[in-house]
Design an enzyme around this catalytic site. Structure first.
Site, mmCIF file in Angstrom:
data_model
loop_
_atom_site.group_PDB
_atom_site.id
_atom_site.type_symbol
_atom_site.label_atom_id
_atom_site.label_comp_id
_atom_site.label_asym_id
_atom_site.label_seq_id
_atom_site.Cartn_x
_atom_site.Cartn_y
_atom_site.Cartn_z
ATOM 1 N N GLY A 11 0.830 -1.215 0.000
ATOM 2 C CA GLY A 11 0.000 0.000 0.000
ATOM 3 C C GLY A 11 0.857 1.255 0.000
ATOM 4 N N ASN A 12 2.042 1.145 0.623
ATOM 5 C CA ASN A 12 2.943 2.302 0.696
ATOM 6 C C ASN A 12 3.638 2.601 -0.621
ATOM 7 O OD1 ASN A 12 2.632 2.966 3.533
ATOM 8 N ND2 ASN A 12 3.564 0.968 3.885
ATOM 9 N N LYS A 129 -2.867 -2.238 16.325
ATOM 10 C CA LYS A 129 -2.629 -1.529 15.064
ATOM 11 C C LYS A 129 -3.313 -0.154 15.108
ATOM 12 C CE LYS A 129 -1.909 -1.353 10.512
ATOM 13 N NZ LYS A 129 -0.579 -1.244 9.964
HETATM 14 P P1 ADP Z 1 4.541 -2.736 2.494
HETATM 15 O O1 ADP Z 1 3.563 -1.614 2.425
HETATM 16 O O2 ADP Z 1 5.174 -3.002 1.163
HETATM 17 O O3 ADP Z 1 4.014 -3.986 3.161
HETATM 18 P P2 ADP Z 1 6.168 -2.329 4.894
HETATM 19 O O4 ADP Z 1 6.483 -0.943 5.340
HETATM 20 O O5 ADP Z 1 5.167 -3.098 5.668
HETATM 21 O O6 ADP Z 1 5.798 -2.197 3.358
HETATM 22 O O7 ADP Z 1 7.516 -3.208 4.846
HETATM 23 C C1 ADP Z 1 8.661 -2.751 4.098
HETATM 24 C C2 ADP Z 1 9.623 -1.998 5.009
HETATM 25 O O8 ADP Z 1 10.282 -2.899 5.895
HETATM 26 C C3 ADP Z 1 10.760 -1.322 4.311
HETATM 27 O O9 ADP Z 1 10.418 -0.051 3.851
HETATM 28 C C4 ADP Z 1 11.848 -1.245 5.412
HETATM 29 O O10 ADP Z 1 11.867 0.049 5.962
HETATM 30 C C5 ADP Z 1 11.350 -2.184 6.479
HETATM 31 N N1 ADP Z 1 12.335 -3.159 6.980
HETATM 32 C C6 ADP Z 1 12.389 -3.565 8.260
HETATM 33 N N2 ADP Z 1 13.348 -4.461 8.442
HETATM 34 C C7 ADP Z 1 13.934 -4.665 7.244
HETATM 35 C C8 ADP Z 1 15.006 -5.507 6.809
HETATM 36 N N3 ADP Z 1 15.637 -6.335 7.637
HETATM 37 N N4 ADP Z 1 15.370 -5.452 5.510
HETATM 38 C C9 ADP Z 1 14.726 -4.629 4.659
HETATM 39 N N5 ADP Z 1 13.705 -3.801 5.029
HETATM 40 C C10 ADP Z 1 13.294 -3.815 6.300
#
Ligand code: ADP
Ligand code: MG
Length: 312
Positions: A11-12, A129
């Site tokens: 979503g992001n 959440k």
């Molecule tokens: P989405 O909306 O795609 O589900 P999220 O924000 O839930 O995105 O998950 C992706 C984020 O996870 C990345 O932007 C990054 O900041 C974070 N992240 C946390 N830990 C890690 C890691 N070990 N390696 C890569 N990204 C990570």
């Protein structure tokens, strides 16, 4: 039938942090992602596209809140259904347009999807959440007494409603999605992880919760027998010691390595944690490979040149 894949769009990556999230912006971001999904289809994959809805469902809720003086408010499950319709419309139009640009005329359609959760899931006793707008403590107190909300003080910025994030147990429309795939359609479904519902005496009823889209996406991926599960997010690869000077990017991981790094705390809950755990469950459920990468790297990740690939 081609090879089956599920692509989960974050979503992001549709409403980016540095944008206002206007509809033209969302369409442009969706187009960018769909160009790469079209390349997968051109390579012979039949695809189910799922998506997150965090920023979008938050906005729908805020809009309902702000107009509550003139219109009835909306329960969260209805907001989720609205986001599936609006985002599904956008993805199916853009994906269809991009396919026609390469001379492919395929049926592209969206399925409004419900996801069953267990009413006894411990998440219901521990809403975690935060969603929607910030409130003053007085406003928050009123929401608690008048509407039974749970609220927390979020990072000293104000009070926010918190909702449970239970694990998905079943995708209600899974067979409908499979049937559409079998007839040659590209299907968009399980938006926002699906609309959370509970089963009571054979009847479904919406609940106010937010389901993790990565876990729900892996359920549909195993149900349709997908060999590949792609999570398109805003990082090109996953990393150990993410965001520190010791960061090490990972190209290939086995299921066991993924679990042991997870146990060491490299993948936090709410972001990378669910993607890694959903990958593990996908492989255990019969999938061949899970890929985590950003939209622009999808083709290179399929070729093994970047992204993180998790296999048994
Ligand atoms: P989405 O909306 O795609 O589900 P999220 O924000 O839930 O995105 O998950 C992706 C984020 O996870 C990345 O932007 C990054 O900041 C974070 N992240 C946390 N830990 C890690 C890691 N070990 N390696 C890569 N990204 C990570
Ligand atoms: Mg996420």
């Amino acid at each position: 039938m081609g090879r089956l894949a599920v692509v989960a769009i974050g979503g992001n990556s549709i409403t980016k942090a540095d944008e206002r999230g206007t509809i033209p912006e969302q369409f442009e971001n969706t187009r960018e992602t769909c160009r790469h999904i079209v390349q997968m289809i051109a390579r012979g994959y039949d695809v189910v596209v799922t998506h997150g809805n965090g920023p979008q469902v938050g906005n729908i809720l805020l809009r309902a809140e702000m107009s509550s003086a003139v219109l009835p408010t909306l329960p969260l499950d209805t907001c989720g259904a609205d986001s599936q319709g609006g985002m599904g419309y956008m993805i199916q139009q853009v994906l269809g347009n991009e396919l026609r640009k390469i001379g492919v005329d395929r049926c592209v359609t969206t399925v409004v999807t419900q996801t069953v959760v267990d009413p006894n899931d411990p998440a219901f006793d521990n809403p975690s959440k935060p969603i929607g707008p910030f409130y003053t403590s007085d406003e928050a107190e009123r929401k608690v007494s008048d509407e039974g909300w749970k609220v927390i003080e979020d990072a000293h910025r104000g009070w926010r409603r918190v909702v449970p994030s239970p694990m998905p147990t079943r995708i209600v429309e899974a067979d409908a999605i499979k049937t559409l795939l079998d007839t040659g359609c590209i299907v968009i479904g399980v938006g926002g992880g699906g609309i959370p519902v509970v089963e009571k005496n054979g009847q479904l009823e919406g609940v106010e919760a937010v389901i993790d889209k990565d876990h729900a996406s892996r359920l549909i991926a195993n149900h349709i027998g997908a060999e590949l599960f792609v999570m398109s997010t805003d990082v090109e690869q996953i990393a150990l010691h993410y965001g520190t000077p010791d960061e090490v990017r990972l190209s290939r991981l086995t299921l066991e390595e993924a679990l042991s790094y997870h146990a060491e705390g490299h993948f936090p809950p709410g972001s990378m944690g669910p993607k890694v755990l959903a990958s593990v469950e996908f492989l255990r459920g019969g999938g061949e490979a899970a890929i985590i990468t950003n939209p622009e790297s999808i083709e290179k990740a399929l070729d093994g040149e970047t992204g993180t690939r998790i296999t048994r």
